[in-house]
Design an enzyme around this catalytic site. Structure first.
Site, PDB file in Angstrom:
ATOM      1  N   ARG A   1     -17.133   0.943  -8.769  1.00 31.06           N
ATOM      2  CA  ARG A   1     -17.541   1.851  -7.697  1.00 31.06           C
ATOM      3  C   ARG A   1     -16.386   2.774  -7.290  1.00 31.06           C
ATOM      4  NH1 ARG A   1     -20.362  -2.425  -3.794  1.00 31.06           N
ATOM      5  NH2 ARG A   1     -18.893  -3.778  -4.872  1.00 31.06           N
TER       6      ARG A   1
ATOM      7  N   CYS B   1     -14.944   0.046  -0.673  1.00 30.87           N
ATOM      8  CA  CYS B   1     -14.649   0.095   0.765  1.00 30.87           C
ATOM      9  C   CYS B   1     -13.910   1.340   1.229  1.00 30.87           C
ATOM     10  CB  CYS B   1     -13.844  -1.129   1.169  1.00 30.87           C
ATOM     11  SG  CYS B   1     -14.834  -2.615   1.215  1.00 30.87           S
TER      12      CYS B   1
ATOM     13  N   GLY C   1      -0.269   6.660  -7.141  1.00 36.71           N
ATOM     14  CA  GLY C   1      -1.070   6.537  -8.356  1.00 36.71           C
ATOM     15  C   GLY C   1      -2.116   7.629  -8.428  1.00 36.71           C
TER      16      GLY C   1
ATOM     17  N   PHE D   1       0.819  -1.222   0.000  1.00 37.38           N
ATOM     18  CA  PHE D   1       0.000   0.000   0.000  1.00 37.38           C
ATOM     19  C   PHE D   1       0.848   1.265   0.000  1.00 37.38           C
ATOM     20  CE2 PHE D   1      -4.383  -1.321  -0.059  1.00 37.38           C
ATOM     21  CZ  PHE D   1      -4.180  -2.690  -0.010  1.00 37.38           C
TER      22      PHE D   1
HETATM   23  C1  UDX Z   1     -10.015  -2.879   0.424  1.00 41.71           C
HETATM   24  C2  UDX Z   1      -9.231  -3.487   1.593  1.00 41.71           C
HETATM   25  O1  UDX Z   1      -7.880  -3.775   1.164  1.00 41.71           O
HETATM   26  C3  UDX Z   1      -9.918  -4.718   2.109  1.00 41.71           C
HETATM   27  O2  UDX Z   1      -9.220  -5.212   3.255  1.00 41.71           O
HETATM   28  C4  UDX Z   1     -11.350  -4.373   2.492  1.00 41.71           C
HETATM   29  O3  UDX Z   1     -12.057  -5.513   2.919  1.00 41.71           O
HETATM   30  C5  UDX Z   1     -12.093  -3.744   1.307  1.00 41.71           C
HETATM   31  O4  UDX Z   1     -11.340  -2.617   0.833  1.00 41.71           O
HETATM   32  P1  UDX Z   1     -10.357  -3.400  -2.174  1.00 41.71           P
HETATM   33  O5  UDX Z   1     -11.214  -2.191  -2.183  1.00 41.71           O
HETATM   34  O6  UDX Z   1     -10.863  -4.628  -2.824  1.00 41.71           O
HETATM   35  O7  UDX Z   1     -10.011  -3.816  -0.657  1.00 41.71           O
HETATM   36  O8  UDX Z   1      -8.985  -3.053  -2.881  1.00 41.71           O
HETATM   37  P2  UDX Z   1      -7.476  -2.708  -2.492  1.00 41.71           P
HETATM   38  O9  UDX Z   1      -6.582  -3.696  -3.131  1.00 41.71           O
HETATM   39  O10 UDX Z   1      -7.297  -2.527  -1.038  1.00 41.71           O
HETATM   40  O11 UDX Z   1      -7.290  -1.329  -3.260  1.00 41.71           O
HETATM   41  C6  UDX Z   1      -8.119  -0.210  -2.986  1.00 41.71           C
HETATM   42  C7  UDX Z   1      -7.744   0.961  -3.854  1.00 41.71           C
HETATM   43  O12 UDX Z   1      -6.476   1.484  -3.461  1.00 41.71           O
HETATM   44  C8  UDX Z   1      -7.613   0.643  -5.342  1.00 41.71           C
HETATM   45  O13 UDX Z   1      -8.181   1.697  -6.098  1.00 41.71           O
HETATM   46  C9  UDX Z   1      -6.127   0.549  -5.564  1.00 41.71           C
HETATM   47  O14 UDX Z   1      -5.770   0.858  -6.894  1.00 41.71           O
HETATM   48  C10 UDX Z   1      -5.636   1.598  -4.591  1.00 41.71           C
HETATM   49  N1  UDX Z   1      -4.252   1.366  -4.129  1.00 41.71           N
HETATM   50  C11 UDX Z   1      -3.944   0.244  -3.418  1.00 41.71           C
HETATM   51  C12 UDX Z   1      -3.272   2.312  -4.393  1.00 41.71           C
HETATM   52  O15 UDX Z   1      -3.533   3.348  -5.023  1.00 41.71           O
HETATM   53  N2  UDX Z   1      -2.012   2.090  -3.922  1.00 41.71           N
HETATM   54  C13 UDX Z   1      -1.655   0.993  -3.210  1.00 41.71           C
HETATM   55  O16 UDX Z   1      -0.478   0.871  -2.823  1.00 41.71           O
HETATM   56  C14 UDX Z   1      -2.663   0.026  -2.946  1.00 41.71           C
END
Ligand code: UDX
Length: 432
Positions: A322, A255, A248, A244
């Site tokens: 979403r 979520c 970007g 994380f």
């Molecule tokens: C998230 C949580 O990770 C999960 O534990 C919870 O149950 C639901 O919400 P999700 O929404 O499926 O899961 O996706 P995730 O992989 O966490 O990414 C969320 C957003 O953050 C995406 O738009 C992704 O592109 C962005 N992201 C993620 C970044 O911009 N940088 C990162 O380093 C990681």
């Protein structure tokens, strides 16, 4: 295999369907209920309405242990543990809409030794309130941490399982812990409100990490650092960790945006101003728009320009749109007078319902044909395989903004394109 506890699931959205399929995979009989007849009929036919790796296979493989129904009775007849996986969207005031949750509470509350196991994300305090209200059943909070795109793996190999319950409901908490035993993860046993807070705080923390690295990226652009190098160096510190930290064009999905706001509103309702989360939200909103400045740096005005979006889904391996950054980006581009054309390997159908006047292409090369700029929005692996020389040849202006720092900048530049990443040395600066 020993006799396993039958499981009831209410709601067959992302969380409900994955929960149902995975408990079936672990050997449980599962009765899953949804109020939308078409959805249940499709599931009964073996059609899975969402794009989630391995989910269809799991459902198919465990078909005889899975029942889909529109009725609550089969769930109540078969299961003591009823996992509630319904949506809790924000209301106009930003509070969570608990209508679907309360309907489940009413239905389950018809007596018998049952436990409502809350997987839906609810405001802290909801569990205690429901428990005081409804005396007929035990209540367990078991928040879900799965990520779309890796949901099946996240369910079957979680970092931890959180189980919250109040005194008197230990039997139900024990039964939930037993159902999860097979996944072999550490179990956090705690009280109801702490379990609810763990979910909100975890998501808010991860969103904060993303907004933090996005701000580091923005400063890096100003001072000549490369955020991917910075994140690499930071991530090796065990206390920080590498995940994380990918800069970007902002986070989206069902979520993070919802849960960060929910925690902010929850704090506000209780009289506390959660200052940090305001910044996390604002940074994310601005981050979605930063691409425009990168484009105008090279194109001056966007009016009349053709801009191709490569990817639309909020992240890879899902067709979920979403809160996708592409939605904000597309309408900002249109607001500046640009024509938007897009390609996404799986999200096209869902995207069409949300985007107006966006031309959908059947391949990345079709999308960039004659474009004045391309923006990589979602890191689909096929984009890394593109023939960049061919891309450069087909574009009207060979300009590419890599919104996920996903591509090999040197390879793209080597093929004659102008490459702009997020928080990486930009096109106008000397490359070392
Ligand atoms: C998230 C949580 O990770 C999960 O534990 C919870 O149950 C639901 O919400 P999700 O929404 O499926 O899961 O996706 P995730 O992989 O966490 O990414 C969320 C957003 O953050 C995406 O738009 C992704 O592109 C962005 N992201 C993620 C970044 O911009 N940088 C990162 O380093 C990681």
């Amino acid at each position: 295999m020993s006799e396993r506890e039958p499981i009831g699931v209410i709601g067959t959205g992302w969380v409900g369907l994955v929960t149902a399929a995975c408990f079936a995979e672990l050997g449980h009989r599962v009765v899953a209920r949804d109020i939308v007849p078409e959805k249940v009929a499709a599931l009964e036919r073996g059609e899975v309405p969402i794009h989630e790796p391995n989910l269809s296979e799991l459902i198919k493989r465990n078909r005889e242990r899975l029942e889909f129904t529109t009725e609550i009775e089969p769930v109540l007849e078969e299961a003591r543990l009823i996992f509630v996986c319904v949506q809790t969207p924000p209301t106009h005031s930003g509070d969570a809409d608990l209508t679907a949750v309360m309907r489940a509470v009413e239905e389950i509350g018809s007596g018998g030794r049952r436990a409502l196991v809350m997987k839906s994300t609810v405001p802290v305090g909801t569990g205690r309130r429901i428990r005081d209200l409804a005396k007929g059943f035990a209540y367990v909070s078991c928040p879900e941490f799965l990520r779309e795109g890796t949901a099946v793996k996240d369910f079957l190999e979680p970092d931890r399982v959180v189980i919250g319950a109040e005194p008197g409901d230990e039997w139900a908490a024990d039964a939930v812990a037993a159902a999860y035993e097979a996944v072999g993860a550490p179990i956090v046993r705690t009280d109801l409100s702490s379990a609810e807070m763990i979910k909100l705080a975890s998501n808010a923390f991860l969103a904060t990490k993303i907004s933090f690295i996005n701000e580091i990226a923005n400063v890096s652009e100003e001072v000549g650092a490369d955020v991917t190098e910075v994140a690499r160096g930071m991530g090796m510190d065990d206390r920080i960790g590498p995940r994380f930290l990918q800069a970007g064009i902002g986070y989206g999905g069902s979520c993070f945006p919802k849960d960060v706001s929910a925690l902010k509103i929850l704090a506000g309702n209780s009289g506390y101003h959660f200052q940090l989360l305001n910044s996390v939200i604002e940074v994310n909103e601005l981050q979605k728009r930063r691409v425009l400045a990168k484009l105008t740096k090279h194109l001056d005005s966007l009016s009349g320009k053709r801009v191709a979006l490569l990817g639309l889904a909020f992240k890879v391996d899902t067709d979920d749109m979403r809160e996708a950054s592409s939605l904000v980006l597309a309408s900002r581009l249109q607001g500046e007078g640009a024509t938007v054309v897009a390609y996404d390997p799986v999200a096209e159908d869902r995207a069409k319902e949300l985007l107006s006047d966006v031309e959908m292409s059947k391949s990345p090369l079709d999308a960039i044909d004659g474009a004045d700029a391309a923006v990589l929005v979602t890191e689909w692996p096929e984009f890394a395989e593109l023939d960049w020389a061919e891309v450069a040849k087909r574009m009207n202006t060979p300009l590419l903004v890599d919104g996920r720092n996903f591509l090999d900048a040197e390879a793209v530049r080597g093929a004659g394109l102008t490459y702009e990443g997020i928080g990486r040395p930009s096109a106008s600066e000397p490359q070392t």
